[in-house]
Write a protein that holds these residues in place. Structure first.
Motif, PDB file in Angstrom:
ATOM      1  N   ASP A 184       0.833  -1.206   0.000  1.00 39.32           N
ATOM      2  CA  ASP A 184       0.000   0.000   0.000  1.00 39.32           C
ATOM      3  C   ASP A 184       0.867   1.255   0.000  1.00 39.32           C
ATOM      4  OD1 ASP A 184      -2.554  -1.331   0.122  1.00 39.32           O
ATOM      5  OD2 ASP A 184      -2.140  -1.766   2.228  1.00 39.32           O
ATOM      6  N   ILE A 185       1.944   1.234   0.782  1.00 41.92           N
ATOM      7  CA  ILE A 185       2.873   2.361   0.777  1.00 41.92           C
ATOM      8  C   ILE A 185       3.477   2.517  -0.611  1.00 41.92           C
ATOM      9  CG2 ILE A 185       4.982   3.306   1.792  1.00 41.92           C
ATOM     10  CD1 ILE A 185       4.343   1.626   4.304  1.00 41.92           C
ATOM     11  N   GLN A 186       3.853   1.396  -1.222  1.00 38.58           N
ATOM     12  CA  GLN A 186       4.371   1.444  -2.586  1.00 38.58           C
ATOM     13  C   GLN A 186       3.348   2.076  -3.534  1.00 38.58           C
ATOM     14  OE1 GLN A 186       6.084  -2.140  -4.212  1.00 38.58           O
ATOM     15  NE2 GLN A 186       6.839  -2.829  -2.221  1.00 38.58           N
ATOM     16  N   TYR A 187       2.092   1.649  -3.407  1.00 34.71           N
ATOM     17  CA  TYR A 187       1.061   2.156  -4.311  1.00 34.71           C
ATOM     18  C   TYR A 187       0.981   3.681  -4.244  1.00 34.71           C
ATOM     19  CZ  TYR A 187      -3.438   3.228  -6.394  1.00 34.71           C
ATOM     20  OH  TYR A 187      -4.426   3.798  -7.172  1.00 34.71           O
ATOM     21  N   VAL A 188       0.994   4.220  -3.031  1.00 31.45           N
ATOM     22  CA  VAL A 188       0.892   5.674  -2.886  1.00 31.45           C
ATOM     23  C   VAL A 188       2.112   6.355  -3.500  1.00 31.45           C
ATOM     24  CG1 VAL A 188       0.791   7.571  -1.236  1.00 31.45           C
ATOM     25  CG2 VAL A 188      -0.583   5.520  -0.845  1.00 31.45           C
ATOM     26  N   LEU A 189       3.307   5.850  -3.203  1.00 31.40           N
ATOM     27  CA  LEU A 189       4.518   6.473  -3.734  1.00 31.40           C
ATOM     28  C   LEU A 189       4.621   6.326  -5.254  1.00 31.40           C
ATOM     29  CD1 LEU A 189       7.085   5.415  -0.982  1.00 31.40           C
ATOM     30  CD2 LEU A 189       6.062   7.677  -1.318  1.00 31.40           C
ATOM     31  N   LYS A 190       3.984   5.305  -5.811  1.00 32.12           N
ATOM     32  CA  LYS A 190       3.988   5.087  -7.255  1.00 32.12           C
ATOM     33  C   LYS A 190       2.857   5.832  -7.970  1.00 32.12           C
ATOM     34  CE  LYS A 190       5.930   0.377  -7.163  1.00 32.12           C
ATOM     35  NZ  LYS A 190       6.935   0.541  -8.210  1.00 32.12           N
ATOM     36  N   HIS A 201      -0.011   8.383  -9.563  1.00 27.83           N
ATOM     37  CA  HIS A 201      -0.041   9.591 -10.386  1.00 27.83           C
ATOM     38  C   HIS A 201      -1.509   9.952 -10.662  1.00 27.83           C
ATOM     39  CE1 HIS A 201      -0.338   6.555 -13.695  1.00 27.83           C
ATOM     40  NE2 HIS A 201       0.614   5.954 -12.996  1.00 27.83           N
ATOM     41  N   PHE A 202      -2.270  10.014  -9.562  1.00 31.55           N
ATOM     42  CA  PHE A 202      -3.706  10.278  -9.641  1.00 31.55           C
ATOM     43  C   PHE A 202      -4.407   9.208 -10.482  1.00 31.55           C
ATOM     44  CE2 PHE A 202      -1.914  14.664  -9.106  1.00 31.55           C
ATOM     45  CZ  PHE A 202      -2.331  14.832  -7.805  1.00 31.55           C
ATOM     46  N   ASN A 203      -3.996   7.972 -10.277  1.00 29.62           N
ATOM     47  CA  ASN A 203      -4.572   6.843 -11.001  1.00 29.62           C
ATOM     48  C   ASN A 203      -6.098   6.831 -10.876  1.00 29.62           C
ATOM     49  OD1 ASN A 203      -1.936   6.395  -9.691  1.00 29.62           O
ATOM     50  ND2 ASN A 203      -1.878   4.548 -10.924  1.00 29.62           N
ATOM     51  N   GLU A 204      -6.753   6.536 -11.984  1.00 28.24           N
ATOM     52  CA  GLU A 204      -8.216   6.412 -12.035  1.00 28.24           C
ATOM     53  C   GLU A 204      -8.939   7.713 -11.673  1.00 28.24           C
ATOM     54  OE1 GLU A 204      -9.699   2.318 -10.811  1.00 28.24           O
ATOM     55  OE2 GLU A 204      -7.825   2.444  -9.660  1.00 28.24           O
ATOM     56  N   ASP A 219      -4.864  12.248 -13.871  1.00 30.01           N
ATOM     57  CA  ASP A 219      -3.726  11.379 -14.214  1.00 30.01           C
ATOM     58  C   ASP A 219      -3.008  11.928 -15.445  1.00 30.01           C
ATOM     59  OD1 ASP A 219      -1.953   9.363 -14.867  1.00 30.01           O
ATOM     60  OD2 ASP A 219      -3.413   7.742 -14.627  1.00 30.01           O
ATOM     61  N   PRO A 220      -1.718  12.324 -15.320  1.00 30.44           N
ATOM     62  CA  PRO A 220      -1.006  12.872 -16.482  1.00 30.44           C
ATOM     63  C   PRO A 220      -0.806  11.850 -17.597  1.00 30.44           C
ATOM     64  CG  PRO A 220       0.497  12.515 -14.648  1.00 30.44           C
ATOM     65  CD  PRO A 220      -0.880  12.312 -14.115  1.00 30.44           C
ATOM     66  N   MET A 221      -0.983  10.563 -17.291  1.00 25.73           N
ATOM     67  CA  MET A 221      -0.855   9.528 -18.315  1.00 25.73           C
ATOM     68  C   MET A 221      -2.173   9.292 -19.040  1.00 25.73           C
ATOM     69  SD  MET A 221       2.272   9.044 -18.003  1.00 25.73           S
ATOM     70  CE  MET A 221       2.420   7.780 -19.265  1.00 25.73           C
ATOM     71  N   GLY A 222      -3.231   9.987 -18.624  1.00 27.09           N
ATOM     72  CA  GLY A 222      -4.524   9.858 -19.281  1.00 27.09           C
ATOM     73  C   GLY A 222      -4.706  10.895 -20.369  1.00 27.09           C
ATOM     74  N   ASP A 223      -5.959  11.066 -20.803  1.00 24.41           N
ATOM     75  CA  ASP A 223      -6.228  12.011 -21.888  1.00 24.41           C
ATOM     76  C   ASP A 223      -7.301  13.036 -21.514  1.00 24.41           C
ATOM     77  OD1 ASP A 223      -8.433  10.397 -21.851  1.00 24.41           O
ATOM     78  OD2 ASP A 223      -8.112   9.549 -23.858  1.00 24.41           O
ATOM     79  N   PRO A 257       9.133   5.766  -9.870  1.00 18.60           N
ATOM     80  CA  PRO A 257       8.397   4.845  -9.001  1.00 18.60           C
ATOM     81  C   PRO A 257       7.233   4.136  -9.678  1.00 18.60           C
ATOM     82  CG  PRO A 257       8.948   6.824  -7.800  1.00 18.60           C
ATOM     83  CD  PRO A 257       9.349   7.074  -9.225  1.00 18.60           C
ATOM     84  N   ALA A 258       6.519   4.828 -10.566  1.00 19.49           N
ATOM     85  CA  ALA A 258       5.363   4.209 -11.217  1.00 19.49           C
ATOM     86  C   ALA A 258       5.741   2.978 -12.023  1.00 19.49           C
ATOM     87  CB  ALA A 258       4.672   5.230 -12.130  1.00 19.49           C
ATOM     88  N   PHE A 259       6.977   2.907 -12.489  1.00 21.73           N
ATOM     89  CA  PHE A 259       7.358   1.864 -13.445  1.00 21.73           C
ATOM     90  C   PHE A 259       8.389   0.865 -12.918  1.00 21.73           C
ATOM     91  CE2 PHE A 259       6.736   5.750 -16.259  1.00 21.73           C
ATOM     92  CZ  PHE A 259       5.383   5.504 -16.443  1.00 21.73           C
ATOM     93  N   ASN A 260       8.969   1.135 -11.745  1.00 21.13           N
ATOM     94  CA  ASN A 260      10.083   0.313 -11.266  1.00 21.13           C
ATOM     95  C   ASN A 260       9.791  -0.307  -9.905  1.00 21.13           C
ATOM     96  OD1 ASN A 260      11.630   2.879 -12.820  1.00 21.13           O
ATOM     97  ND2 ASN A 260      12.299   0.834 -13.382  1.00 21.13           N
TER      98      ASN A 260
END
Length: 471
Positions: free
Chosen positions: A284-290, A292-295, A299-303, A344-347
């Motif tokens: 869970d800690i990993q999830y937060v640190l990784k 990027h406003f997922n969902e 999210d900057p990776m969205g459109d 962090p999001a990818f590694n």
């Protein structure tokens, strides 16, 4: 003096965590997209007679004659200071330096920063080898601030098997610290976070000598009936509401889904410390640190049009991320220093036993230019490939991270079982050997995915052309 970091910190108390131990964690974000980092074990010293001079701002102080062994993640280029950032020492005390924080102009008018005072580049080097508890970490740092002053605003995390303390130094000499309750967690994102201080409770709060008199003398408290450190010393600006508060919002949205209902990304009064609504796992800690406003639309990776509205937690310019898992030595033999290099999001986070006297060559030897034998560069390369074809590669990347987390849990359980009968140097030697095996496994698995995605990427070129087989 201007802070160079823009980090996100998380603390989880032992009654709030799934495995019953204390955690402190942070993304170390930098101005540059690439800032190579090493992972080292610094040896204990005895009989030393040296003076420390920071290459960054020339802060000068005589070093203690003796210092403990500790892990650290220094910057490869040390012309701006060692920037060791975080680690766990041989007394089983963990620390993370620093979360950059910013004071308002009212308080800085009366206690400005000290140009040659303590700064982030030096804090880990000057504190971690000499402290034997989390509380002592605050006390020791407070004495240094009184002697040298502070060159910038910094938040610091200290943890041992019993306690977590968070300390904020906000002006040249003013600071407070709070103990994070065992059943709580805390998140802070580059702004003054600590709220009400109870000066009648020194077991759970600490502060700079004379801070109450300082505030009263200069008429700095805007509240009628409380002594809120954030209100007195902090800021609440448009930048905060786009750069800082949204990170707290997202973390609390995940970790406190019920209590955070109704909170918005730009809320300025979100609590610093919250009760955990479920037992928080390392993952869970990993999830937060990784994250990027997922969902969300942010999210900057969205459109979505809002995708660039707020600054996310995981960034391309994260130099490294760490999770310091402070396990009780009597039960577990050693704490674990989890290291993430790249984005962090990818590694993945790689677990290393802190009670060791060496680190793997792939983490020690970091060339200035890209080399896939270096863990830092290998992870940076993987992150670049995944982000370049995010929609096509993200599922495989997430599967790879999940697979390694599963492997890590099994490996740690195996090592704990074998280590239970070892003591002294035999234990240190065994854990050092296991750290090399862990590094090797992660490096090989990362290389395999990297080359697989590179190969697949050749088919995704915009310059490709499908030939009609009938021609």
């Amino acid at each position: 003096m201007q802070n160079k970091d823009a980090c996100t910190s998380i603390m989880v108390g032992k009654k709030a965590s799934l495995d019953g131990v204390n955690y402190i964690a942070r993304n170390e974000d930098r101005v540059k997209a690439i800032e190579p980092k090493q992972f080292l074990v610094k040896s204990a010293v005895k009989g030393r007679h040296e003076t420390y001079v920071s290459p960054y701002n020339k802060v000068t102080i005589a070093l203690p004659e003796e210092g403990m062994r500790y892990t650290s993640t220094p910057t490869l280029d040390q012309t701006a200071g060692p920037n060791e950032e975080d680690g766990i020492n041989e007394a089983n005390v963990a620390a993370s330096f620093t979360e950059s924080v910013y004071a308002n102009d009212r308080v800085l008018a009366y206690d400005p920063y000290v140009k040659n005072g303590l700064a982030e580049d030096s804090l880990c080097t000057l504190v971690l080898p000499y402290i034997h508890s989390a509380r002592e970490g605050v006390e020791y740092t407070g004495k240094l601030i009184a002697e040298l002053g502070s060159a910038e605003g910094n938040g610091m995390q200290f943890a041992d098997a019993d306690d977590i303390w968070y300390m904020e130094v906000v002006t040249g000499h003013q600071w407070v610290a709070v103990r994070i309750s065992d059943d709580c967690y805390a998140v802070t994102p580059n702004q003054v976070a600590i709220e009400d201080i109870d000066f009648d409770d020194p077991d759970n709060y600490m502060w700079a000598d004379g801070i109450q008199e300082f505030v009263e003398e200069h008429q700095l408290n805007p509240d009628h009936d409380r002594w809120d450190f954030r209100h007195i010393f902090g800021t609440s600006t448009q930048k905060d509401r786009h750069y800082n508060t949204p990170r707290t919002w997202f973390a609390q949205r995940y970790l406190s889904p019920n209590a955070s209902l109704g909170q918005r990304p730009e809320d300025s009064e979100m609590p610093f410390i919250r009760k955990a609504e479920f037992k928080i796992a390392n993952e869970d800690i990993q999830y937060v640190l990784k994250s990027h406003f997922n969902e969300t639309p942010y999210d900057p990776m969205g459109d979505a049009p809002e995708r660039k509205t707020y600054r996310a937690i995981s960034l391309s310019r994260t130099a490294q991320s760490h999770i310091l898992q402070v396990r009780n030595l009597n039960k577990y033999k050693t704490s674990i220093h989890w290291i993430e290099l790249g984005v962090p999001a990818f590694n993945p986070y790689v677990p290393f036993f802190a009670n060791a006297d060496d680190t793997d060559e792939s983490y020690r030897n970091v060339p200035e230019k890209m080399n896939l034998e270096s863990a830092f560069w290998l992870n940076e390369a993987l992150a670049e490939v995944v982000e370049s074809h995010y929609q096509e590669f993200m599922e495989k990347d997430e599967d790879y991270q999940k697979e390694l987390n599963e492997w890590a849990r099994r490996k740690i359980a195996q090592v704990d079982k074998e280590a239970a009968s070892l003591e002294g140097q035999a234990l240190i030697d065994y854990l050092t050997e296991q750290n090399h095996e862990i590094a090797s496994h992660y490096n090989e698995r990362t290389k395999a995915l990297f080359f697989e995605l590179l190969t697949e990427g050749c088919e995704l070129s915009k310059m490709s052309f499908k030939m009609d087989p009938n021609l």
